[in-house]
Write an enzyme that holds these catalytic residues in place. Structure first.
Site, PDB file in Angstrom:
ATOM      1  N   GLU A   1      13.037 -36.777  21.782  1.00  0.00           N
ATOM      2  CA  GLU A   1      12.199 -36.008  20.848  1.00  0.00           C
ATOM      3  C   GLU A   1      11.123 -35.264  21.621  1.00  0.00           C
ATOM      4  O   GLU A   1      10.491 -35.815  22.512  1.00  0.00           O
ATOM      5  CB  GLU A   1      11.537 -36.955  19.834  1.00  0.00           C
ATOM      6  CG  GLU A   1      10.768 -36.196  18.747  1.00  0.00           C
ATOM      7  CD  GLU A   1       9.971 -37.120  17.837  1.00  0.00           C
ATOM      8  OE1 GLU A   1      10.549 -38.054  17.250  1.00  0.00           O
ATOM      9  OE2 GLU A   1       8.744 -36.894  17.717  1.00  0.00           O
TER      10      GLU A   1
ATOM     11  N   TYR B   1      13.495 -43.114   9.529  1.00  0.00           N
ATOM     12  CA  TYR B   1      12.238 -43.868   9.580  1.00  0.00           C
ATOM     13  C   TYR B   1      12.481 -45.291   9.083  1.00  0.00           C
ATOM     14  O   TYR B   1      13.265 -45.500   8.147  1.00  0.00           O
ATOM     15  CB  TYR B   1      11.180 -43.205   8.694  1.00  0.00           C
ATOM     16  CG  TYR B   1      10.483 -42.010   9.325  1.00  0.00           C
ATOM     17  CD1 TYR B   1       9.275 -42.163  10.005  1.00  0.00           C
ATOM     18  CD2 TYR B   1      11.030 -40.735   9.235  1.00  0.00           C
ATOM     19  CE1 TYR B   1       8.636 -41.082  10.580  1.00  0.00           C
ATOM     20  CE2 TYR B   1      10.391 -39.637   9.807  1.00  0.00           C
ATOM     21  CZ  TYR B   1       9.183 -39.811  10.481  1.00  0.00           C
ATOM     22  OH  TYR B   1       8.549 -38.745  11.041  1.00  0.00           O
TER      23      TYR B   1
ATOM     24  N   GLU C   1       9.308 -44.748  18.783  1.00  0.00           N
ATOM     25  CA  GLU C   1       8.045 -44.678  19.530  1.00  0.00           C
ATOM     26  C   GLU C   1       7.190 -45.919  19.313  1.00  0.00           C
ATOM     27  O   GLU C   1       6.368 -45.965  18.389  1.00  0.00           O
ATOM     28  CB  GLU C   1       7.237 -43.433  19.115  1.00  0.00           C
ATOM     29  CG  GLU C   1       7.851 -42.129  19.578  1.00  0.00           C
ATOM     30  CD  GLU C   1       6.997 -40.912  19.239  1.00  0.00           C
ATOM     31  OE1 GLU C   1       5.964 -41.052  18.549  1.00  0.00           O
ATOM     32  OE2 GLU C   1       7.384 -39.806  19.662  1.00  0.00           O
TER      33      GLU C   1
ATOM     34  N   TRP D   1      13.327 -37.866   3.826  1.00  0.00           N
ATOM     35  CA  TRP D   1      12.445 -36.753   3.512  1.00  0.00           C
ATOM     36  C   TRP D   1      13.250 -35.477   3.224  1.00  0.00           C
ATOM     37  O   TRP D   1      13.032 -34.775   2.266  1.00  0.00           O
ATOM     38  CB  TRP D   1      11.581 -36.468   4.742  1.00  0.00           C
ATOM     39  CG  TRP D   1      10.122 -36.594   4.605  1.00  0.00           C
ATOM     40  CD1 TRP D   1       9.318 -35.884   3.758  1.00  0.00           C
ATOM     41  CD2 TRP D   1       9.265 -37.446   5.385  1.00  0.00           C
ATOM     42  NE1 TRP D   1       8.006 -36.247   3.974  1.00  0.00           N
ATOM     43  CE2 TRP D   1       7.949 -37.204   4.959  1.00  0.00           C
ATOM     44  CE3 TRP D   1       9.481 -38.381   6.400  1.00  0.00           C
ATOM     45  CZ2 TRP D   1       6.844 -37.848   5.506  1.00  0.00           C
ATOM     46  CZ3 TRP D   1       8.399 -39.019   6.948  1.00  0.00           C
ATOM     47  CH2 TRP D   1       7.090 -38.766   6.498  1.00  0.00           C
TER      48      TRP D   1
ATOM     49  N   TYR E   1       4.797 -33.539  23.420  1.00  0.00           N
ATOM     50  CA  TYR E   1       4.452 -32.378  22.592  1.00  0.00           C
ATOM     51  C   TYR E   1       3.603 -31.488  23.486  1.00  0.00           C
ATOM     52  O   TYR E   1       2.477 -31.871  23.850  1.00  0.00           O
ATOM     53  CB  TYR E   1       3.735 -32.817  21.298  1.00  0.00           C
ATOM     54  CG  TYR E   1       4.755 -33.328  20.296  1.00  0.00           C
ATOM     55  CD1 TYR E   1       5.332 -34.589  20.447  1.00  0.00           C
ATOM     56  CD2 TYR E   1       5.207 -32.510  19.259  1.00  0.00           C
ATOM     57  CE1 TYR E   1       6.326 -35.024  19.585  1.00  0.00           C
ATOM     58  CE2 TYR E   1       6.205 -32.944  18.387  1.00  0.00           C
ATOM     59  CZ  TYR E   1       6.756 -34.195  18.562  1.00  0.00           C
ATOM     60  OH  TYR E   1       7.757 -34.620  17.712  1.00  0.00           O
TER      61      TYR E   1
ATOM     62  N   GLU F   1       4.772 -27.187   8.703  1.00  0.00           N
ATOM     63  CA  GLU F   1       4.095 -27.669   9.917  1.00  0.00           C
ATOM     64  C   GLU F   1       4.744 -26.942  11.098  1.00  0.00           C
ATOM     65  O   GLU F   1       5.913 -26.568  11.037  1.00  0.00           O
ATOM     66  CB  GLU F   1       4.216 -29.197  10.068  1.00  0.00           C
ATOM     67  CG  GLU F   1       5.650 -29.714  10.112  1.00  0.00           C
ATOM     68  CD  GLU F   1       5.755 -31.247  10.194  1.00  0.00           C
ATOM     69  OE1 GLU F   1       4.742 -31.944  10.085  1.00  0.00           O
ATOM     70  OE2 GLU F   1       6.884 -31.730  10.366  1.00  0.00           O
TER      71      GLU F   1
ATOM     72  N   TRP G   1      12.247 -31.711  17.840  1.00  0.00           N
ATOM     73  CA  TRP G   1      11.744 -32.096  16.512  1.00  0.00           C
ATOM     74  C   TRP G   1      11.317 -30.825  15.799  1.00  0.00           C
ATOM     75  O   TRP G   1      10.587 -30.060  16.436  1.00  0.00           O
ATOM     76  CB  TRP G   1      10.545 -33.039  16.709  1.00  0.00           C
ATOM     77  CG  TRP G   1       9.980 -33.610  15.456  1.00  0.00           C
ATOM     78  CD1 TRP G   1       8.835 -33.219  14.814  1.00  0.00           C
ATOM     79  CD2 TRP G   1      10.528 -34.688  14.702  1.00  0.00           C
ATOM     80  NE1 TRP G   1       8.631 -33.991  13.706  1.00  0.00           N
ATOM     81  CE2 TRP G   1       9.660 -34.897  13.609  1.00  0.00           C
ATOM     82  CE3 TRP G   1      11.678 -35.484  14.826  1.00  0.00           C
ATOM     83  CZ2 TRP G   1       9.903 -35.885  12.647  1.00  0.00           C
ATOM     84  CZ3 TRP G   1      11.909 -36.460  13.882  1.00  0.00           C
ATOM     85  CH2 TRP G   1      11.025 -36.651  12.807  1.00  0.00           C
TER      86      TRP G   1
END
Ligand code: IDC
Length: 331
Positions: A258, A91, A170, A64, A232, A299, A292
Site C-alpha cells: 500500500e 478491514y 498495518e 465501504w 505516503y 479524498e 491506495w
C-alpha cells in the site's frame, strides 16, 4: 413424485454438479496460467527464476465500496492501466469490519473476496487478500478470527497460483516486532497447513514502516514470505527509503502492498516530486507496489474523481489528479 420425474430431477442435479465442477476447474486452470511466484533472496521471481515486479491497485475497504469489485473494472484496469495485481482490502475493525460486524456482514465480505478472486483470475491478475487491521493496532486483538479466516481462505485457494495473502495491514499503537512476529508465525503456520507455496506478506511495526527492525529477526523455517513497507509520499521521504535500503541490505524481501502520494491521512496535497522519487526507487530495486485506493471518496488518495459514478470503463477524465498521475506512470 412419479418414478420418471424422480429420474429427471436426479439427472438435472447431476448435470448441475458437473457444470459447477467444470466452471470451477476452468477458473483454476486460468489461475494456473499465471506463473506461480516464489521469493528468492529479496526478490519475487517466477518458476524460471526471473524477477517479477507486481504493480497494481488496492480497493478501498470492501464494505465501504463493494461496487468496484466487478469483472469489467478488473479487466479494464489490467488492459488500460497495465496493472498486474489487485489488492482486496478487508478491514477487520472499521466500518462493518470482519471482526466487528455480524454474521451476515462476514458472509457478505467473504462473498466479495470470492468474487474478487474470481474476477482477478479471469482478468489474469494476481490478487492479494488483505486482512486490513488499522484501528485494532495489535494483530493479536483478533488473532483467533484471523486463524479461522486464513484457514478458510487457504483451503479454498490452495490451487490458485495468483493468490497472495497479507496477514496484517498495518500494526500500530506501539505494537512491537516480537508481538507481530509471534502472530505471523501462528498465521503462516495455519496457511502452510493447506498451501505450501503461496506468497505471504507480513506487516511491520509503526504502520508497516519499521522494516529495518523486522530485518533483524525475520521469521524462520518458512519460504515465500515478504515483509511490507507502506508510505505516503506527502509525509514519508528519504528517511523511510533509508530504512528500506537497510532492510534490503540485511536480506529482507520487501513488498509495498500500500502506498499513496497524499499525506498519511489519505488526504491533503499530493507530493508528485517525492512520489516520483519513491517509484524510481522501487522500480530500481524491483520492489512490487500497490496504490491506495480504488474509490470515488472525496479524498486525494482516491483514484477516481469524487463526483464520478462509473464503476468501470473509466476514461482519463473520470480519474482524480492522483489517478491520472499513477496511471500515466504505469503506462
Ligand atoms: C483510510 C481511508 C479513509 C478511511 C480511513 C479509515 O483512505 O477513507 O476513512 O482509512 O480509518 C493507511 C491505511 C488505510 C488508510 C490510509 C489513509 O492502511 O486504511 O485509509 N492509510 O489514511 N495507512 C496509511 C495511510
Amino acid at each position: 413424485m412419479t418414478k420418471r420425474k424422480k429420474y429427471r430431477n436426479r439427472a438435472a442435479a447431476m448435470l448441475l454438479v458437473f457444470l459447477m465442477a467444470a466452471a470451477l476447474g476452468g477458473i483454476k486452470a486460468e489461475a494456473a496460467k499465471l506463473p506461480a511466484l516464489q521469493v528468492k533472496g529479496t526478490k519475487l521471481v517466477n518458476a524460471k527464476g526471473k524477477t517479477v515486479q507486481l504493480k497494481g491497485v488496492s480497493t478501498h475497504g470492501l464494505s465501504w465500496f463493494p461496487q468496484y469489485v466487478n469483472q469489467k473494472a478488473f479487466t479494464g484496469m489490467k488492459k488500460n492501466w497495465k496493472i498486474n495485481v489487485v489488492r482486496l482490502a478487508m478491514y477487520t475493525a472499521e466500518y462493518n469490519g470482519y471482526c466487528t460486524g455480524d454474521d451476515q456482514n462476514r458472509k457478505n465480505l467473504e462473498k466479495l473476496i470470492d468474487n474478487g478472486v474470481r474476477y482477478a483470475t479471469k482478468a489474469g491478475l494476481y490478487v492479494i487478500i488483505d486482512w486490513h487491521i488499522l484501528s485494532d493496532g495489535n494483530p493479536k486483538t483478533y488473532q483467533k478470527q484471523a486463524v479461522s479466516f486464513f484457514k478458510k481462505m487457504a483451503k479454498k485457494y490452495k490451487g490458485y497460483s495468483n493468490v497472495l495473502y497479507e496477514i496484517c495491514n498495518e500494526p500500530n499503537g506501539g505494537t512491537g516486532w516480537s508481538t507481530i512476529r509471534s502472530y505471523a508465525n501462528k498465521i503462516v503456520k495455519t496457511i502452510r497447513k493447506y498451501d505450501k507455496k503461496a506468497v505471504i506478506l507480513i506487516g511491520t511495526p509503526t504502520w508497516s514502516q519499521d522494516v529495518d527492525t523486522a530485518a533483524k529477526n525475520p521469521l524462520k523455517g518458512y519460504s515465500n514470505l515478504m515483509y511490507t513497507l507502506h508510505f505516503y509520499a506527502g509525509t514519508h521521504g528519504q528517511s523511510l527509503r533509508d530504512k528500506a535500503s537497510a532492510a534490503l541490505k540485511a536480506g529482507l524481501p520487501l513488498f509495498v502492498s500500500e502506498f499513496g502520494i497524499s499525506d498519511a491521512s489519505g488526504n491533503g496535497k499530493l507530493d508528485k516530486t517525492e512520489g516520483k522519487k519513491w517509484l524510481d526507487f522501487l522500480d530500481k530495486n524491483k520492489i512490487s507496489y500497490v496504490a491506495w485506493n480504488l474509490s470515488n471518496k472525496g479524498e486525494s488518495s482516491a483514484l477516481l474523481k469524487a463526483s464520478g459514478q462509473k464503476t468501470s470503463g473509466w476514461k482519463k477524465s473520470d480519474l482524480s489528479s492522483w489517478g491520472k498521475w499513477y496511471t500515466a506512470r504505469l503506462s
